[in-house]
Design a protein around this motif. Structure first.
Motif, mmCIF file in Angstrom:
data_model
loop_
_atom_site.group_PDB
_atom_site.id
_atom_site.type_symbol
_atom_site.label_atom_id
_atom_site.label_comp_id
_atom_site.label_asym_id
_atom_site.label_seq_id
_atom_site.Cartn_x
_atom_site.Cartn_y
_atom_site.Cartn_z
ATOM 1 N N ILE A 20 -35.005 2.387 8.529
ATOM 2 C CA ILE A 20 -34.607 2.506 7.129
ATOM 3 C C ILE A 20 -35.420 1.634 6.193
ATOM 4 O O ILE A 20 -35.928 2.101 5.185
ATOM 5 C CB ILE A 20 -33.096 2.226 7.000
ATOM 6 C CG1 ILE A 20 -32.376 3.338 7.755
ATOM 7 C CG2 ILE A 20 -32.682 2.219 5.527
ATOM 8 C CD1 ILE A 20 -30.929 3.357 7.658
ATOM 9 N N SER A 40 -32.723 7.591 -4.710
ATOM 10 C CA SER A 40 -31.518 7.455 -3.899
ATOM 11 C C SER A 40 -31.839 7.583 -2.410
ATOM 12 O O SER A 40 -32.610 8.446 -2.007
ATOM 13 C CB SER A 40 -30.517 8.526 -4.310
ATOM 14 O OG SER A 40 -29.315 8.328 -3.631
ATOM 15 N N GLY A 41 -31.281 6.703 -1.620
ATOM 16 C CA GLY A 41 -31.467 6.779 -0.177
ATOM 17 C C GLY A 41 -32.714 6.084 0.327
ATOM 18 O O GLY A 41 -33.035 6.157 1.512
ATOM 19 N N CYS A 42 -33.444 5.364 -0.563
ATOM 20 C CA CYS A 42 -34.701 4.761 -0.132
ATOM 21 C C CYS A 42 -34.499 3.422 0.557
ATOM 22 O O CYS A 42 -35.435 2.820 1.042
ATOM 23 C CB CYS A 42 -35.655 4.618 -1.309
ATOM 24 S SG CYS A 42 -35.089 3.408 -2.504
ATOM 25 N N GLY A 43 -33.267 2.916 0.575
ATOM 26 C CA GLY A 43 -33.019 1.679 1.328
ATOM 27 C C GLY A 43 -32.789 0.444 0.481
ATOM 28 O O GLY A 43 -32.809 -0.670 0.997
ATOM 29 N N LYS A 44 -32.507 0.632 -0.806
ATOM 30 C CA LYS A 44 -32.309 -0.527 -1.682
ATOM 31 C C LYS A 44 -31.088 -1.339 -1.267
ATOM 32 O O LYS A 44 -31.155 -2.558 -1.117
ATOM 33 C CB LYS A 44 -32.133 -0.066 -3.149
ATOM 34 C CG LYS A 44 -33.252 0.814 -3.659
ATOM 35 C CD LYS A 44 -33.023 1.245 -5.092
ATOM 36 C CE LYS A 44 -31.826 2.172 -5.276
ATOM 37 N NZ LYS A 44 -31.983 3.495 -4.657
ATOM 38 N N THR A 45 -29.979 -0.618 -1.089
ATOM 39 C CA THR A 45 -28.748 -1.307 -0.692
ATOM 40 C C THR A 45 -28.932 -1.995 0.652
ATOM 41 O O THR A 45 -28.578 -3.162 0.827
ATOM 42 C CB THR A 45 -27.595 -0.291 -0.615
ATOM 43 O OG1 THR A 45 -27.399 0.266 -1.909
ATOM 44 C CG2 THR A 45 -26.312 -0.946 -0.155
ATOM 45 N N THR A 46 -29.528 -1.267 1.584
ATOM 46 C CA THR A 46 -29.751 -1.835 2.908
ATOM 47 C C THR A 46 -30.574 -3.110 2.804
ATOM 48 O O THR A 46 -30.270 -4.120 3.446
ATOM 49 C CB THR A 46 -30.473 -0.807 3.792
ATOM 50 O OG1 THR A 46 -29.780 0.435 3.685
ATOM 51 C CG2 THR A 46 -30.502 -1.250 5.230
ATOM 52 N N HIS A 205 -30.722 1.987 -11.015
ATOM 53 C CA HIS A 205 -31.372 3.287 -11.200
ATOM 54 C C HIS A 205 -31.806 3.465 -12.634
ATOM 55 O O HIS A 205 -32.434 4.456 -12.992
ATOM 56 C CB HIS A 205 -30.376 4.409 -10.869
ATOM 57 C CG HIS A 205 -30.302 4.709 -9.417
ATOM 58 N ND1 HIS A 205 -31.352 5.234 -8.723
ATOM 59 C CD2 HIS A 205 -29.317 4.549 -8.524
ATOM 60 C CE1 HIS A 205 -31.007 5.399 -7.464
ATOM 61 N NE2 HIS A 205 -29.765 4.969 -7.311
HETATM 62 N N1 ATP Z 1 -23.798 2.361 7.647
HETATM 63 C C1 ATP Z 1 -24.807 3.236 7.758
HETATM 64 N N2 ATP Z 1 -24.905 4.006 8.866
HETATM 65 C C2 ATP Z 1 -25.896 4.898 9.000
HETATM 66 N N3 ATP Z 1 -26.856 5.099 8.076
HETATM 67 C C3 ATP Z 1 -26.828 4.373 6.946
HETATM 68 C C4 ATP Z 1 -25.789 3.397 6.723
HETATM 69 N N4 ATP Z 1 -26.019 2.829 5.528
HETATM 70 C C5 ATP Z 1 -27.118 3.419 5.042
HETATM 71 N N5 ATP Z 1 -27.620 4.346 5.877
HETATM 72 C C6 ATP Z 1 -28.811 5.174 5.663
HETATM 73 O O1 ATP Z 1 -29.826 4.351 5.187
HETATM 74 C C7 ATP Z 1 -30.572 5.004 4.180
HETATM 75 C C8 ATP Z 1 -30.710 4.100 2.989
HETATM 76 O O2 ATP Z 1 -29.432 3.861 2.455
HETATM 77 P P1 ATP Z 1 -29.199 2.889 1.248
HETATM 78 O O3 ATP Z 1 -27.747 2.851 1.000
HETATM 79 O O4 ATP Z 1 -29.885 1.605 1.524
HETATM 80 O O5 ATP Z 1 -29.940 3.640 0.075
HETATM 81 P P2 ATP Z 1 -30.022 3.268 -1.459
HETATM 82 O O6 ATP Z 1 -31.441 3.124 -1.777
HETATM 83 O O7 ATP Z 1 -29.132 2.127 -1.753
HETATM 84 O O8 ATP Z 1 -29.479 4.591 -2.125
HETATM 85 P P3 ATP Z 1 -28.575 4.787 -3.417
HETATM 86 O O9 ATP Z 1 -29.470 4.629 -4.567
HETATM 87 O O10 ATP Z 1 -28.082 6.183 -3.301
HETATM 88 O O11 ATP Z 1 -27.478 3.764 -3.349
HETATM 89 C C9 ATP Z 1 -29.880 6.310 3.891
HETATM 90 O O12 ATP Z 1 -30.635 7.345 4.457
HETATM 91 C C10 ATP Z 1 -28.562 6.206 4.592
HETATM 92 O O13 ATP Z 1 -28.220 7.439 5.153
#
Ligand code: ATP
Ligand code: MG
Lengths: 252, 278
Positions: A20, A40-46, A205
């Motif tokens: 991720i 969205s989904g690029c991994g910012k939260t992670t 965003h």
């Molecule tokens: N608990 C989890 N279990 C499995 N996959 C996860 C989990 N959390 C996040 N992911 C995956 O990690 C990837 C990145 O998620 P993340 O939440 O970091 O994205 P984001 O950049 O914060 O998106 P957004 O802008 O929509 O919040 C996504 O593809 C998501 O499916």
């Protein structure tokens, strides 16, 4: 003078078998606001959840690489210590529903069993609520439940709750995405004010928001750090084509 | 074609509505009959003496059932003492680690336990406690009732905690609060109403149980607060007195039935109140 308080080196995050966050290295300057952007989904939260070790709640998450706080390995500290030094504000306001406004602000102390005198408590509550620009609105209702507040007020309450712990770093995951423009601008003013004492990392965003408040901006795309620059520079002359496309609204 | 069918359809519609109504009324009849008899025969027995005195020997009139009231309270108290904390902790475990293998087995056990007839649970308590101690006792009755309450409390705690948003737990952990304190001081208070409802449901479920007490608590004509001795309970007293040939005792049996039903009714009202507040 302006040293890096936090440094990420070659960070990789896997959840299950999915890669991720891909080999990200970046430093965060003290008392700066760093915006983290990307589709969205690029991994910012992670990414930011690795900084206060909240990713450890996911049993299948695996992290390689290094994060240092004041030059020391973040993962060598006790996670509880790390989370007290590095506060977090979530995308959705999440005040404790059983607690009053007053107790919500003090939650970090009370849940950790820190005993405070009445005066200390009053002082912490007032100080944190003032910093979060909520004091004037709630000072006569401090003992009502926090969940009676509006969404924007609840979010400011959560910010006050994080600030009450006097964190060195504040991580904010799209703190204004559920708020109206007025509450949003409140919080933006607050962040600029807070910058005097706290280092802030904010996921957003909202491109205009990043340009208004941040000193530097990181652009993530599919788990990679595409560009990390001073905000002014990135918003006038983006180096990468993907950054440019994102900024003019082609995706996300 | 369609037009000619319309009246028939409407007739069918009305008929099925009527049928549903009829069955609902029929369903209420047994309840009404029970309430009618219990109130008719039991209400008159109610008196201060009935509530505060011990039963009189056969032949003498008057007397009360204070020993059974105290006994039921002690039995339910003992059962709650063990099953409420245990049920809550098991419920937390199931909601937190629900996907692990162990949790799946634990949940299966709890569900099976819920389906076991109360008389069988009584036998288990008999073998465990009565045989070990060598005599009947309040404790063995409490164990039997506790085993019956356990699944109700466990499953309702699990459901309640599952419904609490994850973000709340994260909020607490992100403040540097240790995991166990997060569960005890944030998650449990947030789900308190649901957990309380489960506990009350569990209590209502066992307060009227007779079968598992027959060979555990056993019953006793005396006032007893010693949990290692046999103890009387309302359902046991109803069973013994109503099947006895003495009119005085049968009267007490009706009175005890009225009291027991009123107690359980109050419990359900409280449960409803608690649930609504959620
Ligand atoms: N608990 C989890 N279990 C499995 N996959 C996860 C989990 N959390 C996040 N992911 C995956 O990690 C990837 C990145 O998620 P993340 O939440 O970091 O994205 P984001 O950049 O914060 O998106 P957004 O802008 O929509 O919040 C996504 O593809 C998501 O499916
Ligand atoms: Mg996110």
């Amino acid at each position: 003078m302006n040293q890096e308080i936090l440094k990420i080196q070659n960070l990789n995050v896997y959840i299950g078998d999915t890669h991720i966050v891909k080999d990200i290295s970046m430093g965060f300057l003290r008392k700066n606001i760093t915006a983290v952007m990307g589709p969205s989904g690029c991994g910012k939260t992670t990414l930011i959840r690795c900084i206060n070790r909240m990713h450890e709640l996911i049993p299948t998450a695996k992290v390689t690489g290094e994060i240092t706080l004041y030059g020391r390995d973040l993962y060598a500290f006790n996670p509880i210590y790390v989370r007290r030094k590095i506060g977090m504000v979530f995308q959705r306001p999440n005040p404790f529903p059983t607690m009053s406004i007053y107790d919500n602000v003090l939650a970090g102390y009370q849940l950790n069993g820190v005993s405070l005198t009445r005066q200390e408590k009053d002082h912490i509550v007032q100080d944190a609520l003032k910093k979060a620009a909520l004091w004037e609105e709630v000072k006569d209702n401090l003992h009502r439940k926090g969940t009676f507040l509006s969404g924007g007020q609840q979010q400011r309450l959560c910010i006050a709750r994080a600030l009450a712990m006097k964190p060195k770093i504040l991580l904010m995951d799209e703190p204004t995405s559920a708020l109206d423009p007025k509450a949003t601008s409140h919080i933006e003013e607050l962040l600029i004010e807070l910058k005097k004492s706290v280092t802030i990392v904010i996921v957003t965003h909202n491109i205009a928001q990043a340009s208004r408040i941040s000193d530097s901006t990181a652009f993530l795309y599919m788990g990679e750090l595409v560009e990390y620059e001073s905000t002014k520079k990135m918003f006038t002359v983006p180096k990468d084509k993907r950054t440019e496309e994102y900024l003019i609204g082609k995706f996300g | 074609m369609i037009k000619t069918n319309m009246p028939l359809r409407m007739v069918k519609d009305k008929a099925s509505q009527g049928l549903v109504f009829l069955f609902s009324v029929l369903l209420a009849i047994p309840l009404m009959v029970i309430l009618f008899y219990v109130v008719k025969n039991g209400l008159g027995v109610m008196s201060w003496t009935f509530l505060t005195h011990l039963p009189k020997p056969v032949g003498e009139s008057g007397g009360g059932i204070s020993n059974a009231i105290v006994g039921t309270l002690i039995l339910v108290g003992l059962a709650s003492l063990v099953s409420i904390p245990m049920g809550i902790f098991t419920g937390i475990y199931l909601s937190e680690y629900g996907n692990t293998k162990t949790a799946k087995y634990v949940r299966l056990c709890v569900e099976v336990l819920q389906g076991i007839p109360s008389i069988v649970i009584g036998i288990v308590a008999y073998v465990w406690v009565v045989v070990t101690l060598g005599h009947f006792s309040a404790i063995s009755g409490g164990v039997a009732l506790g085993m019956m309450m356990l699944p109700v409390i466990t499953l309702s705690t699990e459901e309640t905690i599952k419904l609490i948003p994850k973000t709340l737990k994260e909020a607490s952990l992100a403040l540097g609060v240790p995991y166990y304190r997060t569960m005890l001081s944030v998650i449990l208070p947030t789900g308190l109403n649901g957990i309380l409802t489960g506990a009350l449901l569990g209590i209502s479920r066992v307060a009227g149980e007779t079968a598992p007490l027959l060979f555990t608590a056993f019953g006793s004509p005396f006032m007893n607060a010693n949990i290692t001795k046999p103890i009387q309970s309302l359902p046991l007293l109803i069973f013994n007195y109503s099947t006895s040939p003495y009119e005085e005792w049968q009267k007490l049996g009706w009175g005890a039935s009225f009291l027991l039903i009123s107690m359980i009714f109050c419990l359900s009202l409280i449960t409803k109140g608690v649930t609504r507040k959620r």
